[in-house]
Design a protein around this motif. Sequence first.
Motif, mmCIF file in Angstrom:
data_model
loop_
_atom_site.group_PDB
_atom_site.id
_atom_site.type_symbol
_atom_site.label_atom_id
_atom_site.label_comp_id
_atom_site.label_asym_id
_atom_site.label_seq_id
_atom_site.Cartn_x
_atom_site.Cartn_y
_atom_site.Cartn_z
ATOM 1 N N ARG A 501 0.727 -1.202 0.024
ATOM 2 C CA ARG A 501 -0.027 -0.118 0.075
ATOM 3 C C ARG A 501 0.864 1.331 -0.088
ATOM 4 O O ARG A 501 0.564 2.256 -0.648
ATOM 5 C CB ARG A 501 -0.973 -0.067 1.297
ATOM 6 N N ASN A 504 2.137 1.605 -3.540
ATOM 7 C CA ASN A 504 1.216 2.167 -4.378
ATOM 8 C C ASN A 504 0.953 3.674 -4.510
ATOM 9 O O ASN A 504 0.910 4.259 -5.515
ATOM 10 C CB ASN A 504 -0.384 1.579 -4.066
ATOM 11 N N ARG A 516 -2.760 2.560 -9.663
ATOM 12 C CA ARG A 516 -2.028 2.415 -8.327
ATOM 13 C C ARG A 516 -2.863 3.025 -7.027
ATOM 14 O O ARG A 516 -3.068 2.490 -6.091
ATOM 15 C CB ARG A 516 -0.613 2.712 -8.119
ATOM 16 N N ARG A 518 -5.308 4.331 -4.784
ATOM 17 C CA ARG A 518 -6.919 3.963 -4.124
ATOM 18 C C ARG A 518 -7.282 4.664 -3.386
ATOM 19 O O ARG A 518 -6.385 5.451 -2.685
ATOM 20 C CB ARG A 518 -6.712 2.505 -3.826
ATOM 21 N N SER A 520 -8.148 6.319 0.149
ATOM 22 C CA SER A 520 -7.669 5.839 1.533
ATOM 23 C C SER A 520 -8.255 6.648 2.529
ATOM 24 O O SER A 520 -7.988 6.413 3.744
ATOM 25 C CB SER A 520 -6.201 6.102 1.392
ATOM 26 N N CYS A 538 -11.169 8.967 -4.175
ATOM 27 C CA CYS A 538 -10.980 7.955 -5.141
ATOM 28 C C CYS A 538 -10.176 8.444 -6.352
ATOM 29 O O CYS A 538 -10.393 9.733 -6.472
ATOM 30 C CB CYS A 538 -12.414 7.705 -5.690
ATOM 31 N N GLY A 542 -13.022 5.475 -9.197
ATOM 32 C CA GLY A 542 -13.239 4.642 -8.140
ATOM 33 C C GLY A 542 -14.289 4.887 -7.367
ATOM 34 O O GLY A 542 -14.939 5.787 -7.615
ATOM 35 N N CYS A 572 -18.163 7.708 -4.901
ATOM 36 C CA CYS A 572 -17.053 7.784 -4.078
ATOM 37 C C CYS A 572 -17.334 8.635 -2.810
ATOM 38 O O CYS A 572 -16.773 9.300 -2.178
ATOM 39 C CB CYS A 572 -16.061 8.633 -4.746
ATOM 40 N N ASN A 601 -12.605 0.478 -0.197
ATOM 41 C CA ASN A 601 -12.290 0.993 -1.490
ATOM 42 C C ASN A 601 -12.504 0.008 -2.612
ATOM 43 O O ASN A 601 -12.914 -1.265 -2.183
ATOM 44 C CB ASN A 601 -11.057 1.946 -1.680
ATOM 45 N N GLU A 602 -12.253 0.151 -3.740
ATOM 46 C CA GLU A 602 -12.698 -0.948 -4.766
ATOM 47 C C GLU A 602 -11.802 -2.125 -4.751
ATOM 48 O O GLU A 602 -12.122 -3.080 -5.390
ATOM 49 C CB GLU A 602 -12.935 -0.289 -6.217
ATOM 50 N N GLN A 603 -10.715 -1.983 -3.921
ATOM 51 C CA GLN A 603 -9.857 -3.025 -3.987
ATOM 52 C C GLN A 603 -10.114 -3.866 -2.480
ATOM 53 O O GLN A 603 -9.297 -4.735 -2.287
ATOM 54 C CB GLN A 603 -8.425 -2.704 -3.821
#
Length: 615
Positions: A501, A504, A516, A518, A520, A538, A542, A572, A601-603
């Motif tokens: 993270r 990223n 990369r 995202r 947070s 986002c 995102g 978002c 988040n989307e991950q």
Amino acid sequence: GSNTEVSISTPWGIHKGKADVSGKWQIGFSTPKENPSFSITVCANSECVEINNIALGEVWLASGQSNMEMPLKGWPPSEPILNSANEIASAKNYELRFFSVGRDLSNLPLEDVQGKWLLSDSINAPNFSATAYFFAKELFKELNVPIGIIDSSWGGTPVESWTGINPLRETNLYDDKLANFSGFEGRLAEFEQWLAPLSYFPMPGVDSTHADWKELPFNDIEYANEDFDDSDWNTIAFPGNFNDVFGETVVNDFDGVIWVRKSFYLEDLDDAYFLDLGLVDDMDFTYINGVFVGASFQADSFREKRYTIPIEVLKQGKNTISIRLIDTMGPARVWSPISIKSSNSSINLEGDWKVMPTAELYDNNFYRLDVNYVKSTTRPDFIKVTPFTPTVLYNAMIHPLVPFTLKGAIWYQGESNVGFEDEYEKTFQAMIKDWRKQWDYDFPFYFVQIAPYDYENGLSAALRNAQYKSTATSNSGIVSTLDLGNAKNIHPANKMDVGKRLANLALGNDYGIDGRLRASKPISIAQKGNKLIVNFDCHEGGRVSVKPQTNEIEISSDNITYHPAKVMANECSIHVSSYKVPRPKYVRHAWSDTGTGSILNEQNETICAFSLNVE
């Protein structure tokens, strides 16, 4: 010598410069893109030094306390690192190099550090910082250039130790301690002279038990007796710190042993009684009417406890509680509650206590103090240099690295500042700004929000929020670990995702790699009727979502009473409301020691813990 010409020979040319009066020199030159390893020769006064196996690549500074220091091999058996064996076995496949700064302390800024660059292989990598290793590995896989990490970290250390004296002075939070750095050598001599006549014995080692500590020969056990005359002792206010243990002489950093005593009165004895005692920094041995009733040690000290008082120990009328308190390093403190309870009564023991120091800890020895010595001499006001002392790690472990070129810094620290969130927020931001000022470059600074852990004091959420608020500093970023923690272990095993993270953030912000970045953290809040709308950071369309069956998002109208919110995610943002809060103004996420987060988040990584309000 001064004005000496220095030349550096590289495969692509010779670069010249001059040394100053003190023999210091700095030569800047551009480097080519390709990066097979090479040698350079540095010459001055016809003496030459050859330096081999140099690589060109990206250098990041990694710093903080134990979660940054924790090595790839873990601290077995109880504190492993996830996938450690496989990572160590494949460490040679990545062009990574680590320089670990040797532990050191100084009251003045230093110029040199101990350490050497080591290549990543199965022999060296087990001792590399796990967080920094996974960060570097991820950068290498994407950028395919050598990655260098300078790891300057030390377990258990607070943010103020890593911050220079000038930014600390500007916070006005550490004035007492910083004042002691003037005339340091003289104060040290005076302090050692004061200790000289005293008898002493060594502090027990790390593997010693609570029982070992209880039996140490302090020669002070008479202070437990109920009929001991403490009328000539000083007074101290608890809850609070140990600064007044010597009465008029304020002591900024007392390590050692003190006894505190207080009387309380019971009208009848019809019930089971308990002593409720808050956190103790570092340990307590508690007696009532001369009888030992309980003690706490190491991790147990840092949580609230309840000691059962045997009924035959108590008397109608006057009773006396006496506590031997031991502090071995850093802040020394007793927190609330302090009270005697039964099912139908409660006696608050907070307020003034009688106090007497009985040993001072210095240089790993306990020096015995008796009342006459304490009364007839003045203890010099002297700050011991420990890893908890403001500025001393900056001086010894950061300052010498200036101005070596860095791409940026990663940071994992904050556990040692839990309970002092307001100070943290100011000091942490002052530290980041000052490091950049020293390097004369606004480098990126990415940090980890401390993981969920059962501190048993409920104070860590506010520290996480101070970290979130510190993202107000430019060119910074926060990594959430709400979904990576372990409530029973302050050193969670999953450092791989922490490192990824952090990587990223660097890859997205500093190296322009797509996909990369995202979500947070939240970036704004608005009120719309009976709802609050929170927007997140986002990227590239995102979105965020909310975990089902969690109530870690709460709202309030007054910042006192919070209610779990009904939450709708929308692109978002989230919309939060509750029929119990008709005009909400405050929202908070993961507000507990062990919260694991509700917003993803989307991950499917958690968003950081935070508290926000509309003006």
